[in-house]
Design a protein around this motif. Structure first.
Motif, PDB file in Angstrom:
ATOM      1  N   VAL A  46       0.860  -1.183   0.000  1.00 24.89           N
ATOM      2  CA  VAL A  46       0.000   0.000   0.000  1.00 24.89           C
ATOM      3  C   VAL A  46       0.899   1.236   0.000  1.00 24.89           C
ATOM      4  N   PRO A  47       0.847   2.080  -1.024  1.00 21.23           N
ATOM      5  CA  PRO A  47       1.662   3.312  -1.013  1.00 21.23           C
ATOM      6  C   PRO A  47       1.189   4.256   0.083  1.00 21.23           C
ATOM      7  N   ARG A  48       2.120   4.996   0.647  1.00 21.16           N
ATOM      8  CA  ARG A  48       1.789   5.912   1.743  1.00 21.16           C
ATOM      9  C   ARG A  48       2.467   7.258   1.489  1.00 21.16           C
ATOM     10  N   PRO A  49       1.943   8.311   2.089  1.00 23.53           N
ATOM     11  CA  PRO A  49       2.547   9.635   1.874  1.00 23.53           C
ATOM     12  C   PRO A  49       3.982   9.697   2.395  1.00 23.53           C
ATOM     13  N   GLU A  50       4.810  10.450   1.698  1.00 29.21           N
ATOM     14  CA  GLU A  50       6.183  10.652   2.136  1.00 29.21           C
ATOM     15  C   GLU A  50       6.214  11.650   3.297  1.00 29.21           C
ATOM     16  N   ARG A  51       7.362  11.695   3.957  1.00 28.95           N
ATOM     17  CA  ARG A  51       7.535  12.636   5.064  1.00 28.95           C
ATOM     18  C   ARG A  51       7.349  14.077   4.561  1.00 28.95           C
TER      19      ARG A  51
END
Length: 435
Positions: A59-64
């Motif tokens: 699942v892709p997730r937002p970067e910092r």
């Protein structure tokens, strides 16, 4: 891949307060609707833990820094949820129960739509399953037959080798796995959600008939390659051969390695000669169907004149062809399983009907017996009632002093007998359908 990373128990959200599954789609919506810290708080875990869950479910997730950029309108575009790769878990549960979402039947690859390797990132020099495996194998124990390695960890690439054959096996595994990856065939340790079974391993180069007991190491999960969505199990074995040995000073030594016998009166040989299996250093690649009810197995064996690495291209092609047969066996196995399930359900229904008939017959019998018993009790009660009525009638003709004593004794007698009311007893009777 480490054991901890592959076995994360994802807790259920606080809103659920249960052990329900968390799907990839639900997790994707959560991590792109609020910061990871808030998502992790819903699961009572850390944000780094939640990130690992996203990685495992692909699942892709937002970067910092994504949410700060979003606040000023400079956030990058949200990537779509990718299709699950072969072997990716579709959901996760807190207690590790099997997933509820059933996978579709495995399908061979569509050769017309196979992606080109040039469009993807280059392959590494070391496959992830091979990298870091050597010290874990060497840190373990040895089997009591042949000195095969038993590593300290059971979630490793599937090798059955000795210490002297470890480097060669790892080199072959690396070359073989990368060759499969170059053809877009993913090589991984089977996910925990798959009910896969590892084929038995016989390390002997010339197996004899009958059961062969060894105490070789076995991984907790299969090493598989996904060709299309068809999984094929992979085991690399260092073969052994039967050799004449002599037992000398507490160990077995090959006759070819035995020291020359000393001459003279003091030269006593207290050993004995027998046969034992010794590792050869030659490898065997065993591939198999890990699916239940789909028996299929094949081996490629190394010979002194032919190295196994030279056969990798032809082995890959053979595996690609075998996916059609394995998929057919899996489909047939599931069909047979469904037929057995239907037969079992029909048998259970027949047993249920037979039990109902048996209970109905028993209820009819018990009800009839109880009714007959009530009638017998009624007949006896009627005789008793006639007795007491006649006695009371006769007592009225007795003198007053004698009448009082007789009447008191009749009351005591009635008390001992109890009620003689037939209707009172009949009301306690139960008909067959009431039982």
């Amino acid at each position: 891949m480490t054991e901890d990373q592959d076995t994360i128990p994802v807790p259920a959200p606080i809103a659920d307060r249960g052990d329900g599954p968390v799907s990839r789609e639900a997790l994707y919506e959560m991590v792109w609707s609020e910061p990871m810290l808030k998502v992790a708080a819903r699961f009572s875990v850390s944000s780094s833990y939640m990130a690992r869950v996203c990685t495992l479910l692909n699942v892709p997730r937002p970067e910092r820094g994504y949410w700060a950029k979003l606040a000023v309108g400079r956030a990058p575009k949200q990537p779509p949820l990718p299709e699950p790769r072969p072997g990716d878990p579709l959901e996760w549960t807190r207690d590790g129960t099997p997933p509820e979402r059933a996978r579709s039947l495995p399908m061979p690859p569509d050769r017309t739509s196979r992606r080109k390797r040039a469009a993807r990132s280059p392959l590494p020099d070391r496959h992830p399953l091979v990298s870091g495996a050597k010290p874990l194998f060497e840190a373990g124990r040895l089997s009591w037959t042949g000195g095969y390695l038993k590593p300290v960890k059971r979630l490793l690439v599937d090798l059955a080798v000795t210490k002297t054959g470890l480097d060669k096996a790892l080199a072959f595994a690396n070359e073989f796995f990368l060759a499969l990856e170059a053809r877009d065939h993913r090589v991984v340790i089977a996910p925990n959600s798959e009910p896969f079974h590892r084929a038995e391993v016989d390390e002997r180069e010339n197996p004899a008939k009958g059961h062969h007991h060894n105490n070789l190491w076995s991984p907790i999960r299969c090493t598989v390659v996904y060709i299309g969505t068809v999984a094929i199990g992979l085991t690399i074995i260092e073969m052994s051969e039967e050799t004449e040995v002599r037992y000398v000073n507490g160990e077995y030594i090959r006759l070819t390695e035995d020291a020359p016998k000393r001459r003279g009166r003091s030269a006593h040989n207290h050993g004995w000669t027998s046969t034992r299996d010794f590792p050869t250093g030659r490898l065997c690649l065993q591939v198999y169907s890990p699916y239940p009810r789909a028996d299929w197995i094949q081996q490629w064996r190394e010979t002194p004149a032919r190295d196994l690495s030279a056969r990798i291209p032809s082995i890959v092609r053979e595996l690609e062809k075998a996916t059609v047969e394995i998929a057919r066996l899996v489909e047939e196995g599931q069909r047979q399983a469904e037929l057995e399930r239907q037969r079992w359900e029909a048998q259970r229904e027949e047993w249920r009907r037979e039990e109902e008939v048996r209970r109905a017959a028993k209820a009819l019998k018990d009800s009839k017996e109880e009714l007959l018993q009530i009638i017998e009790v009624w007949a006896a009660a009627k005789r008793l009632e006639e007795f007491f009525a006649d006695a009371e009638r006769r007592a009225q003709d007795l003198p007053s002093e004698q009448r009082e004593g007789t009447t008191a004794r009749l009351r005591r007698a009635r008390g001992l007998i109890g009620s003689t009311d037939a209707l009172e007893r009949f009301d306690a009777w139960r008909a067959p359908e009431e039982r």
